[in-house]
Design a protein around this motif. Structure first.
Motif, short mmCIF file in Angstrom:
data_model
loop_
_atom_site.label_atom_id
_atom_site.label_comp_id
_atom_site.label_asym_id
_atom_site.label_seq_id
_atom_site.Cartn_x
_atom_site.Cartn_y
_atom_site.Cartn_z
N LEU A 54 -7.18 -0.90 -9.18
CA LEU A 54 -7.51 -0.51 -7.72
C LEU A 54 -8.42 -1.50 -7.18
O LEU A 54 -9.47 -1.63 -7.54
CB LEU A 54 -7.57 0.85 -7.29
CG LEU A 54 -6.60 1.85 -7.75
CD1 LEU A 54 -7.06 3.09 -7.63
CD2 LEU A 54 -5.13 1.67 -7.08
N ILE A 66 -8.43 2.44 -0.37
CA ILE A 66 -7.77 1.51 -1.21
C ILE A 66 -7.01 0.44 -0.50
O ILE A 66 -6.27 0.55 0.50
CB ILE A 66 -6.74 2.29 -1.85
CG1 ILE A 66 -7.38 3.34 -2.76
CG2 ILE A 66 -5.64 1.54 -2.68
CD1 ILE A 66 -6.44 4.50 -3.64
N ARG A 69 -3.09 -1.85 -5.01
CA ARG A 69 -3.06 -1.58 -6.46
C ARG A 69 -2.56 -2.73 -7.12
O ARG A 69 -1.42 -3.49 -6.72
CB ARG A 69 -2.26 -0.39 -6.55
CG ARG A 69 -2.03 0.02 -8.13
CD ARG A 69 -0.99 1.18 -8.36
NE ARG A 69 -0.98 1.51 -9.92
CZ ARG A 69 -0.42 0.95 -10.82
NH1 ARG A 69 0.13 -0.08 -10.62
NH2 ARG A 69 -0.51 1.49 -12.23
N GLU A 95 -7.71 1.32 -13.43
CA GLU A 95 -7.12 2.67 -13.33
C GLU A 95 -6.60 3.18 -14.59
O GLU A 95 -6.49 4.26 -14.76
CB GLU A 95 -5.90 2.58 -12.25
CG GLU A 95 -4.98 3.73 -11.96
CD GLU A 95 -3.90 3.43 -11.03
OE1 GLU A 95 -3.60 4.41 -10.44
OE2 GLU A 95 -3.49 2.40 -11.01
N TYR A 173 1.43 4.83 -5.53
CA TYR A 173 0.36 5.46 -5.13
C TYR A 173 0.51 6.91 -5.53
O TYR A 173 1.43 7.74 -5.36
CB TYR A 173 -0.21 5.26 -3.79
CG TYR A 173 -0.66 3.93 -3.42
CD1 TYR A 173 -1.70 3.38 -4.17
CD2 TYR A 173 -0.15 3.39 -2.27
CE1 TYR A 173 -1.90 1.94 -3.91
CE2 TYR A 173 -0.60 2.07 -1.94
CZ TYR A 173 -1.27 1.23 -2.74
OH TYR A 173 -1.62 0.18 -2.26
N GLN A 177 -4.32 8.72 -3.88
CA GLN A 177 -4.61 7.16 -3.47
C GLN A 177 -3.81 6.80 -2.05
O GLN A 177 -4.23 5.90 -1.40
CB GLN A 177 -3.96 6.28 -4.70
CG GLN A 177 -4.72 6.40 -5.96
CD GLN A 177 -4.05 6.16 -7.11
OE1 GLN A 177 -2.66 5.89 -6.95
NE2 GLN A 177 -4.73 5.90 -8.43
#
Length: 215
Positions: A54, A66, A69, A95, A173, A177
């Motif tokens: 992340l 965030i 990703r 992650e 997510y 997240q």
């Protein structure tokens, strides 16, 4: 590596040849470890070979936003690596256990004496990836610029449906997240999703969504 946009349209022999020119090194990180920290400076582009990570911004008080990703085949830190002396205002954390290939960006951007075609192609691929990241960041700003949690969710889910070309899709997510990505409280996000489900606007199960009706 062949699935990465950095090596798009390159043959395996070309990839092997160019890795020797780019000061390539492989690093492994356990879950929860930082690949990069706020305040670091970098000279290498990171290419995730395995795992997940992340990209986040964290305040002094620990609140987290965030930014993206990263999955296998994707790049990170390329904008900072291409800006000599730039100090990271983001962190990259594993992650899941990660394997990362680091490539010296100066050697990517400096053409070798033979001006080989695969080196030119890699530079084009890097520029294309940077442009794509810029578009995604602009898209995130659009979502966050909406006034309410519902409007942020609808903006994000609409963009994901358009990207997939289908009203049914998966997002990358978890609930927490997604809340961090949209800069909203998780409880408010979950409540809004349930309200939209009850109103027949969408259906969902975990990270799988289906858009059903005009809100």
């Amino acid at each position: 590596m062949r699935t990465s946009p950095l090596f798009a349209e390159m043959e395996e022999e070309e990839i092997r040849a160019i890795l020797g020119c780019l000061d390539a090194r492989v690093e492994r990180y356990p879950k929860g470890a930082y690949l990069l920290r706020v305040g670091d400076t970098v000279e290498s582009v990171g290419l995730l070979l395995a795992g997940g990570a992340l990209v986040t911004q964290e305040s002094f008080w620990g609140s987290r936003n965030i930014m993206a990703r990263i999955g296998p085949g994707q790049l990170f830190a390329e904008a900072f690596a291409c800006s000599p002396g730039a100090v990271l205002n983001i962190a990259v954390a594993a992650e899941a256990p990660c394997t990362v290939l680091f490539l010296n960006v100066r050697r990517i951007l400096t053409m070798c004496p033979t001006t080989c075609a695969h080196h030119s192609r890699m530079i084009r691929n890097l520029l294309s990836d940077l442009a794509g990241k810029n578009l995604r960041f602009t898209e995130k700003l659009t979502h966050m610029g909406q006034r309410t949690t519902r409007e942020k969710l609808l903006s994000y889910l609409s963009a994901e449906a358009q990207r997939c070309g289908d009203a049914e899709f998966d997002i990358p997510y978890s609930r927490q997240q997604l809340a961090d990505y949209l800069s909203v409280e998780r409880s408010g996000l979950s409540a809004e999703l349930c309200r939209m489900r009850d109103e027949g606007i969408l259906a969902f199960h975990k990270n799988h969504f289906q858009l059903l009706a005009t809100p």
